[in-house]
Motif scaffolding. Structure first.
Motif, PDB file in Angstrom:
ATOM      1  N   ASN A  50      19.163  31.690  42.222  1.00 25.81           N
ATOM      2  CA  ASN A  50      20.469  31.984  42.801  1.00 25.81           C
ATOM      3  C   ASN A  50      20.468  33.421  43.305  1.00 25.81           C
ATOM      4  O   ASN A  50      20.071  34.340  42.586  1.00 25.81           O
ATOM      5  N   THR A  51      20.897  33.611  44.535  1.00 27.24           N
ATOM      6  CA  THR A  51      20.886  34.949  45.130  1.00 27.24           C
ATOM      7  C   THR A  51      22.261  35.595  45.020  1.00 27.24           C
ATOM      8  O   THR A  51      23.256  35.051  45.510  1.00 27.24           O
ATOM      9  N   LEU A  52      22.305  36.743  44.345  1.00 27.65           N
ATOM     10  CA  LEU A  52      23.543  37.510  44.216  1.00 27.65           C
ATOM     11  C   LEU A  52      23.266  38.949  44.626  1.00 27.65           C
ATOM     12  O   LEU A  52      22.250  39.525  44.240  1.00 27.65           O
ATOM     13  N   SER A  53      24.170  39.526  45.388  1.00 22.16           N
ATOM     14  CA  SER A  53      24.015  40.914  45.806  1.00 22.16           C
ATOM     15  C   SER A  53      24.557  41.854  44.738  1.00 22.16           C
ATOM     16  O   SER A  53      25.308  41.433  43.844  1.00 22.16           O
ATOM     17  N   VAL A  54      24.187  43.119  44.842  1.00 18.31           N
ATOM     18  CA  VAL A  54      24.725  44.129  43.933  1.00 18.31           C
ATOM     19  C   VAL A  54      26.238  44.189  44.050  1.00 18.31           C
ATOM     20  O   VAL A  54      26.957  44.306  43.047  1.00 18.31           O
ATOM     21  N   GLU A  55      26.743  44.059  45.271  1.00 19.13           N
ATOM     22  CA  GLU A  55      28.188  44.096  45.492  1.00 19.13           C
ATOM     23  C   GLU A  55      28.885  42.937  44.787  1.00 19.13           C
ATOM     24  O   GLU A  55      29.960  43.098  44.195  1.00 19.13           O
ATOM     25  N   ASP A  56      28.250  41.723  44.859  1.00 21.73           N
ATOM     26  CA  ASP A  56      28.816  40.561  44.172  1.00 21.73           C
ATOM     27  C   ASP A  56      28.923  40.815  42.671  1.00 21.73           C
ATOM     28  O   ASP A  56      29.955  40.543  42.040  1.00 21.73           O
ATOM     29  N   LEU A  57      27.839  41.336  42.106  1.00 22.58           N
ATOM     30  CA  LEU A  57      27.801  41.562  40.654  1.00 22.58           C
ATOM     31  C   LEU A  57      28.794  42.635  40.231  1.00 22.58           C
ATOM     32  O   LEU A  57      29.468  42.505  39.202  1.00 22.58           O
ATOM     33  N   ARG A  58      28.883  43.713  41.002  1.00 21.61           N
ATOM     34  CA  ARG A  58      29.847  44.770  40.667  1.00 21.61           C
ATOM     35  C   ARG A  58      31.286  44.225  40.703  1.00 21.61           C
ATOM     36  O   ARG A  58      32.113  44.555  39.847  1.00 21.61           O
ATOM     37  N   MET A  59      31.579  43.397  41.690  1.00 17.69           N
ATOM     38  CA  MET A  59      32.920  42.827  41.790  1.00 17.69           C
ATOM     39  C   MET A  59      33.205  41.905  40.610  1.00 17.69           C
ATOM     40  O   MET A  59      34.306  41.932  40.030  1.00 17.69           O
ATOM     41  N   GLN A  60      32.214  41.091  40.207  1.00 16.20           N
ATOM     42  CA  GLN A  60      32.394  40.194  39.066  1.00 16.20           C
ATOM     43  C   GLN A  60      32.648  40.981  37.778  1.00 16.20           C
ATOM     44  O   GLN A  60      33.492  40.605  36.958  1.00 16.20           O
ATOM     45  N   VAL A  61      31.904  42.067  37.593  1.00 13.02           N
ATOM     46  CA  VAL A  61      32.069  42.894  36.392  1.00 13.02           C
ATOM     47  C   VAL A  61      33.476  43.490  36.344  1.00 13.02           C
ATOM     48  O   VAL A  61      34.168  43.417  35.317  1.00 13.02           O
ATOM     49  N   ALA A  62      33.904  44.109  37.443  1.00 11.26           N
ATOM     50  CA  ALA A  62      35.227  44.749  37.465  1.00 11.26           C
ATOM     51  C   ALA A  62      36.338  43.721  37.249  1.00 11.26           C
ATOM     52  O   ALA A  62      37.305  43.974  36.512  1.00 11.26           O
ATOM     53  N   THR A  63      36.202  42.554  37.882  1.00 16.64           N
ATOM     54  CA  THR A  63      37.214  41.500  37.740  1.00 16.64           C
ATOM     55  C   THR A  63      37.296  41.006  36.301  1.00 16.64           C
ATOM     56  O   THR A  63      38.379  40.860  35.736  1.00 16.64           O
ATOM     57  N   PHE A  64      36.125  40.767  35.687  1.00 18.46           N
ATOM     58  CA  PHE A  64      36.114  40.270  34.300  1.00 18.46           C
ATOM     59  C   PHE A  64      36.701  41.310  33.347  1.00 18.46           C
ATOM     60  O   PHE A  64      37.457  40.960  32.424  1.00 18.46           O
ATOM     61  N   MET A  65      36.372  42.575  33.550  1.00 13.62           N
ATOM     62  CA  MET A  65      36.890  43.623  32.671  1.00 13.62           C
ATOM     63  C   MET A  65      38.404  43.751  32.811  1.00 13.62           C
ATOM     64  O   MET A  65      39.116  43.952  31.814  1.00 13.62           O
ATOM     65  N   ARG A  66      38.913  43.628  34.026  1.00 13.75           N
ATOM     66  CA  ARG A  66      40.360  43.703  34.226  1.00 13.75           C
ATOM     67  C   ARG A  66      41.066  42.516  33.552  1.00 13.75           C
ATOM     68  O   ARG A  66      42.136  42.675  32.957  1.00 13.75           O
TER      69      ARG A  66
END
Length: 281
Positions: free
Chosen positions: A163-179
């Protein structure tokens, strides 16, 4: 017929040519700035240019030393029955001095390499490498640019789940989950200046930085990555617990990354891992 140049004129000419060469080298470096292949070729080309210029300068100085009308000071015989007394030319003295400096520099490099061999960086890498070998893995290098955690995880997601995920995708997922799970993260976060728990505003600013900057990721971000991706993440390190496991409740092969305290002078760093090929082993 042109008059021969004096020593002062030749030295001034040499200084000017060295400056011109350095300007040429800087131009070449800019061209190859982001190309690793060109950088290797450029290193060889620069060494060649510097060597050729240095050799030509030595030849010009040697020619001046032996110019007609000047006494030949390479050797003198005061008497036919006496043993000749050899007097070194200025050019030879310069060559001998440079040779001695090169020898001393080579010895210093060897000494530094020996010290580095037993330094914290190499000891840490060797320890992690040995632990990975037991898992039939090796280190996969990740650039040190602030995105190392996210790039290491992206590499693992591609390798283990195609599965291909960009750094931007991962950063957005992290911030969303933390919020969305602020109560699980906020108690473990503090202001680096006051050491007090983050305020609501400071927490939101922190999440914004995750998305919009290259802020480094740590244990909290690994936890958020594991939960948002719903997969286990194992972190191999040299000291402390050999493997820190996050998200053991999730199914599937773990994403295995490595944590380095001494990889770079800038601080901590994450690398990814890859399977050891039979030819490598």
């Amino acid at each position: 017929m042109d008059q021969p140049m004096s020593l002062e004129e030749i030295e001034a000419k040499h200084r000017r040519e060295k400056k011109e060469l350095q300007a040429q080298i800087q131009g070449l470096k800019k061209i190859a700035k982001n190309d690793k292949t060109k950088k290797k070729e450029l290193t060889i080309e620069i060494a060649k240019l510097e060597s050729e210029l240095e050799l030509r300068h030595e030849e010009e100085l040697a020619a001046l030393d032996n110019a007609p009308g000047e006494p030949d000071d390479t050797a003198s015989l005061e008497d036919e029955d006496e043993v000749p007394k050899v007097k070194l030319s200025k050019a030879q003295k310069r060559r001998d001095k440079k040779q001695q400096q090169d020898k001393e520099r080579a010895e210093q490099i060897k000494l530094q390499e020996k010290e580095n061999l037993h330094g914290p960086r190499n000891i840490e890498i060797q320890s992690i490498t040995n632990k990975l070998k037991e898992r039939k893995l090796s280190i996969f290098s990740i650039p040190s640019d602030g995105d190392c955690l996210y790039q290491a995880v992206a590499h693992q997601v591609l390798a283990t789940r195609s599965n291909t995920l960009s750094v931007e995708d991962l950063r957005m997922q992290v911030a969303t989950f933390m919020r969305q799970n602020k109560e699980d993260f906020l108690p473990f976060m503090s202001n680096p200046n006051t050491f007090e728990m983050l305020t609501e505003s400071e927490f939101n600013d922190y999440c914004d930085e995750i998305v919009n900057t290259k802020v480094w990721g740590g244990q909290l971000e690994i936890r958020a990555l594991s939960n948002s991706l719903k997969c286990p993440i194992n972190v191999i390190q040299a000291s402390g617990p050999e493997c820190i496991e996050q998200g053991a409740e999730f199914e599937g092969p773990p994403l295995i990354i490595t944590y380095h305290r001494h990889m770079y002078k800038l601080g901590e760093h994450y690398n990814s891992t890859q399977a050891i090929c039979e030819s490598d082993s």
